[in-house]
Scaffold this active site. Structure first.
Site, PDB file in Angstrom:
ATOM      1  N   HIS A  70       0.829  -1.206   0.000  1.00  0.00           N
ATOM      2  CA  HIS A  70       0.000   0.000   0.000  1.00  0.00           C
ATOM      3  C   HIS A  70       0.865   1.257   0.000  1.00  0.00           C
ATOM      4  O   HIS A  70       0.556   2.233  -0.696  1.00  0.00           O
ATOM      5  CB  HIS A  70      -0.923  -0.022   1.218  1.00  0.00           C
ATOM      6  CG  HIS A  70      -1.712   1.227   1.398  1.00  0.00           C
ATOM      7  ND1 HIS A  70      -1.409   2.174   2.353  1.00  0.00           N
ATOM      8  CD2 HIS A  70      -2.795   1.718   0.726  1.00  0.00           C
ATOM      9  CE1 HIS A  70      -2.270   3.164   2.272  1.00  0.00           C
ATOM     10  NE2 HIS A  70      -3.111   2.926   1.295  1.00  0.00           N
ATOM     11  N   GLU A  73       2.040   1.869  -3.431  1.00  0.00           N
ATOM     12  CA  GLU A  73       0.988   2.440  -4.280  1.00  0.00           C
ATOM     13  C   GLU A  73       1.051   3.968  -4.235  1.00  0.00           C
ATOM     14  O   GLU A  73       0.936   4.642  -5.272  1.00  0.00           O
ATOM     15  CB  GLU A  73      -0.383   1.952  -3.805  1.00  0.00           C
ATOM     16  CG  GLU A  73      -1.552   2.608  -4.507  1.00  0.00           C
ATOM     17  CD  GLU A  73      -2.795   2.661  -3.632  1.00  0.00           C
ATOM     18  OE1 GLU A  73      -3.425   3.732  -3.552  1.00  0.00           O
ATOM     19  OE2 GLU A  73      -3.130   1.633  -3.017  1.00  0.00           O
ATOM     20  N   HIS A  74       1.232   4.525  -3.051  1.00  0.00           N
ATOM     21  CA  HIS A  74       1.359   5.977  -2.914  1.00  0.00           C
ATOM     22  C   HIS A  74       2.620   6.487  -3.615  1.00  0.00           C
ATOM     23  O   HIS A  74       2.594   7.530  -4.287  1.00  0.00           O
ATOM     24  CB  HIS A  74       1.408   6.360  -1.438  1.00  0.00           C
ATOM     25  CG  HIS A  74       0.083   6.319  -0.748  1.00  0.00           C
ATOM     26  ND1 HIS A  74      -0.469   7.413  -0.121  1.00  0.00           N
ATOM     27  CD2 HIS A  74      -0.812   5.311  -0.590  1.00  0.00           C
ATOM     28  CE1 HIS A  74      -1.642   7.088   0.395  1.00  0.00           C
ATOM     29  NE2 HIS A  74      -1.868   5.814   0.137  1.00  0.00           N
ATOM     30  N   GLU A 150      -3.478   8.436   7.543  1.00  0.00           N
ATOM     31  CA  GLU A 150      -4.596   7.713   6.928  1.00  0.00           C
ATOM     32  C   GLU A 150      -5.048   6.566   7.818  1.00  0.00           C
ATOM     33  O   GLU A 150      -6.250   6.339   8.002  1.00  0.00           O
ATOM     34  CB  GLU A 150      -4.171   7.174   5.557  1.00  0.00           C
ATOM     35  CG  GLU A 150      -5.252   6.383   4.833  1.00  0.00           C
ATOM     36  CD  GLU A 150      -4.763   5.787   3.518  1.00  0.00           C
ATOM     37  OE1 GLU A 150      -5.434   4.863   3.027  1.00  0.00           O
ATOM     38  OE2 GLU A 150      -3.721   6.224   2.999  1.00  0.00           O
TER      39      GLU A 150
END
Length: 443
Positions: A70, A73-74, A150
């Protein structure tokens, strides 16, 4: 790795396999570098959806580095050899498009929706960051802080999501599906540029990727374009095969009881480990889909809602679901939210009694036919949305299913028999389950 622009100027092109056209408007082919490509024609509007799926997700995070898939992905939106940080986003927006990305346990996907004549531009930018990412030119450390925030805002601020996270961790004794996709906070805080780049070099390659193009395009033109843009990227020779810890035999059911002062309405959930959809053998998974629809597919006609909510007045709502589009394990879920004055134990006992009664009495054929009609209607509605078709097919391919499996899925669902549904219900094994109660602090 030289910049993609130099790659594109190379004198050689890798040939692609012949196009395989299908009756449903899909065209399927594979480039010689191993990149799989599917084109879904839809000429109703001059737009196109461009998606690249990498067959790597949170379940492939190395031990101690949960959240790296994840996190990466950023980082894919950072600088490359040819683009500055933020240029990808600015270019998509300047061309009137939208874009985003998402990570699951089994895959990571990147997509753009733009005017059809901007497709090659999207391909070039996506191919660029497939091989030319440069975190040393980017402010990567603040992005880790973004993910920590987040996690705080989307996970830790919500008792429901924290409860689901705890349920997942309890369901799997050894398999990495038990780790949250976003990662555990203490491990996210230790992720570095070096670990991110090692992950990138290991997994981001054309022979670990699937391209899905849906919209106002010609398959032959996409074939030529994909060959020219993606086909020149060399395959990674030492691409690792997925190697995940296997789940040992589960011999005892587990329970999770979570209390949180923020919870105003308690509820219970039970998650069972069940088989996923398997290539060439999807009937078992299809039976779970139909079972879930019968138990809780409609507010007023499903078995659990009708019995627990409308007839007995014990619950505000009750539900069931099946998630089988996965590499290793599927999950079947039951749940109920009791009305005030009814305990979680009473709601759980009533839920179990209705499941046992369903297994004993069998399928009501009128309801069975209604569910089959609903399943078909949902499939037809999805055909009206090119982006939804692209996402469904991309997810299926990313977990090891084939285009043929996807084509056959609806007909298999429609051919499932009541006997297969009852067999699926009987297979729900409490020894391979977790039952969770979420309640307030004073409950």
């Amino acid at each position: 790795m030289p910049p993609i622009l130099r790659l594109l100027a190379a004198v050689f092109l890798l040939a692609a396999s012949p196009l395989l056209a299908r009756a449903d408007g899909a065209t399927h082919f594979t480039l010689d570098n191993g990149m799989e490509v599917v084109v879904l024609e839809d000429h109703r509007a001059p737009v196109v959806v461009h998606m690249v799926w990498y067959k790597v997700g949170a379940a492939d995070d190395p031990a101690g580095q949960s959240g790296i898939a994840h996190f990466f992905e950023h980082l894919m939106f950072k600088a490359t050899e040819t683009m500055d940080e933020g240029e990808f986003d600015a270019t998509v927006q300047a061309n009137g498009g939208t874009h985003n990305a998402f990570t699951s346990w089994d895959y990571t996907a990147y997509y753009q929706r733009v005017a059809a004549d901007r497709l090659e531009l999207m391909m070039r930018m996506e191919a660029d960051r497939m091989v030319n990412l440069r975190l040393d030119r980017s402010q990567w450390l603040p992005e880790r802080d973004v993910i920590l925030r987040e996690r705080g805002q989307t996970m830790e601020s919500s008792p429901d999501r924290q409860f689901q996270e705890q349920m997942g961790a309890a369901l799997y004794q050894n398999h990495p599906y038990g780790r949250p996709i976003i990662g555990w906070r203490h491990e996210i805080a230790q992720l570095t540029q070096d670990t991110a780049m090692a992950f990138y070099r290991r997994h981001y390659a054309p022979n670990n990727a699937i391209l899905v193009v849906a919209g106002d395009v010609d398959p032959e033109a996409v074939h030529e374009m994909a060959q020219r843009v993606y086909g020149v990227i060399p395959a990674v020779a030492d691409l690792p095969e997925r190697s995940r810890p296997t789940e040992p035999p589960q011999l005892a059911e587990r329970r999770v009881i979570m209390r949180d002062s923020r919870v105003s309405q308690p509820y219970l959930m039970r998650s069972y480990l069940v088989p996923p959809r398997r290539s060439g053998a999807q009937r078992e998974a299809a039976a779970y889909v139909v079972l879930a629809a019968l138990l809780a597919g409609s507010d007023q006609t499903s078995i659990l809602e009708r019995a627990l909510t409308y007839e007995q007045g014990l619950t505000i709502t009750a539900w069931a679901g099946y998630n089988g589009t996965a590499v290793d394990h599927g999950v079947f879920t039951l749940g109920a939210m009791p009305v005030p004055g009814v305990t979680l134990q009473q709601a759980e006992d009533a839920m179990d009694a209705e499941l046992a009664r369903f297994i004993e009495t069998g399928v009501d054929m009128e309801q069975f036919e209604r569910v089959r009609m609903q399943i078909r209607a949902e499939a037809i509605y999805q055909l009206d949305d090119a982006a939804a078709r692209a996402q469904t097919l991309g997810a299926a391919l990313a977990v090891g299913l084939t285009v043929e499996d996807n084509d056959a899925w609806l007909s298999i669902l429609e051919s499932i028999t009541p006997e297969e549904v009852i067999a699926a219900a009987r297979s729900l094994d409490r020894r391979q389950s977790v039952t969770g109660w979420l309640m307030g602090e004073d409950a």
